[in-house]
Structure formats: structure tokens, C-alpha cells
Motif scaffolding. Sequence first.
Motif, PDB file in Angstrom:
ATOM      1  N   LEU A 119      -9.538   1.440  -2.218  1.00  0.00           N
ATOM      2  CA  LEU A 119      -8.820   1.644  -0.959  1.00  0.00           C
ATOM      3  C   LEU A 119      -9.744   2.193   0.129  1.00  0.00           C
ATOM      4  N   ALA A 144       1.211   3.569  -8.966  1.00  0.00           N
ATOM      5  CA  ALA A 144      -0.093   2.956  -8.716  1.00  0.00           C
ATOM      6  C   ALA A 144      -0.627   2.300  -9.976  1.00  0.00           C
ATOM      7  N   GLU A 189      -3.559   9.668  -2.729  1.00  0.00           N
ATOM      8  CA  GLU A 189      -2.774   9.653  -1.486  1.00  0.00           C
ATOM      9  C   GLU A 189      -3.632   9.606  -0.220  1.00  0.00           C
ATOM     10  N   VAL A 217      -4.788   6.030   0.181  1.00  0.00           N
ATOM     11  CA  VAL A 217      -3.690   5.172   0.653  1.00  0.00           C
ATOM     12  C   VAL A 217      -3.485   5.398   2.146  1.00  0.00           C
ATOM     13  N   LEU A 224       0.826  -1.209   0.000  1.00  0.00           N
ATOM     14  CA  LEU A 224       0.000   0.000   0.000  1.00  0.00           C
ATOM     15  C   LEU A 224       0.861   1.260   0.000  1.00  0.00           C
ATOM     16  N   GLU A 225       1.913   1.269   0.783  1.00  0.00           N
ATOM     17  CA  GLU A 225       2.809   2.437   0.818  1.00  0.00           C
ATOM     18  C   GLU A 225       3.434   2.678  -0.553  1.00  0.00           C
ATOM     19  N   LEU A 232       2.126   2.419  -3.338  1.00  0.00           N
ATOM     20  CA  LEU A 232       1.175   3.054  -4.249  1.00  0.00           C
ATOM     21  C   LEU A 232       1.420   4.556  -4.383  1.00  0.00           C
ATOM     22  N   LYS A 233       2.081   5.138  -3.404  1.00  0.00           N
ATOM     23  CA  LYS A 233       2.369   6.573  -3.465  1.00  0.00           C
ATOM     24  C   LYS A 233       3.429   6.875  -4.528  1.00  0.00           C
TER      25      LYS A 233
END
Length: 173
Positions: free
Chosen positions: A61, A48, A122, A125, A41-42, A44-45
Motif C-alpha cells: 500500500l 485484510a 491503517e 490504507v 481499500l477502505e 481493508l480496515k
Amino acid sequence: MLRIGVATLATLAAPALLSACSPAALAMPAFDSMASALKTLEALKRAAPRMAGAWDLSQVLHHAAQSVEYSLTGFPTPKPAWFRATVGPAAFSVFSARGRMSHALDEPIPGAPAIARGQPLEPAVDRVIAALQAFEAHAGALAPHFAYGALDKPSYARAHLMHLANHWQEAVA
């Protein structure tokens, strides 16, 4: 009449029989542990995927975050008690035995607020990460799942990971 009795007995016995099945390893490495999920998940910043299904990534999300948050606070509209005592636990047992979940990927949590399409990524996330971290830190009682009923913390963690992985099947690089 005998048919109804046998069907009722089978429905009531199914959760107990299925709970005796050993859980399989979680099928998707990106979500095979809470640490893997948080790392995925982190990331994805930075990069993505797009989602091939009806929902965009932010919606997915936020939906996953809702599920985790509701496991701590209570689901808005649970299925009937008979469902949470029979069909729901049987489904969870099957998913757990397979190491993966399958559900309608565009179906909102019953009673949850609608999630708008096109929201910034963001905050979505951050929300799901915060929800998972809150779940991990939570030491109190957990709310019954709207479909599966009462789950202990390891089972709930497994449900959350399988839920994320199921939605991730629609991720396209």
C-alpha cells in the motif's frame, strides 16, 4: 547496419501503433474504477488479506501510494528519455490493451525511499486512499511516469488501478 535501422524504426513506431489499440476493460473488479478501488481499500480496515509475495500488505500500500504521489510531484529517478519515449509507452499500451499490468511485484520505484516491512496497516490504507483522492482532485499538470513517460489523467488513473490490481494478485484471503 540495416538490422539496426529496422530495429530502431520498429522501436520508435511501436508506441504509436500500440496506442491505436483499444483499451480493454480493467481485469480485476476490485480495481476497475477509482470508486471500486477506494471501496476495496477502505474495507481493508475491517478485514485484510495477507500477501503471498515478498512484501507485506502495508509495504504494497505504501508502494502504491508512492506511485500515485509521484504522479503529482515527479518521480525521483526516471528512466532515460529514450526509454520513456519508446519502450515505456509501448509497455503501457500493451498493458492497457490487456486491461492488466504485469511487473516485478517486489521492485521498488527507482529512487524511492525503501519501505520497511511490518508497518501498521491503517496508516498505509489511509495513505493510499489519500493519495488516490488527491490524484482525483488534482486539476494541474501531471508528472511524467518514470517509465511510461507523459500520460494524460485518464491514462494515469488506469495505470494506478492496474498497478494496484497487479499487486492484488498476491493477496490471499
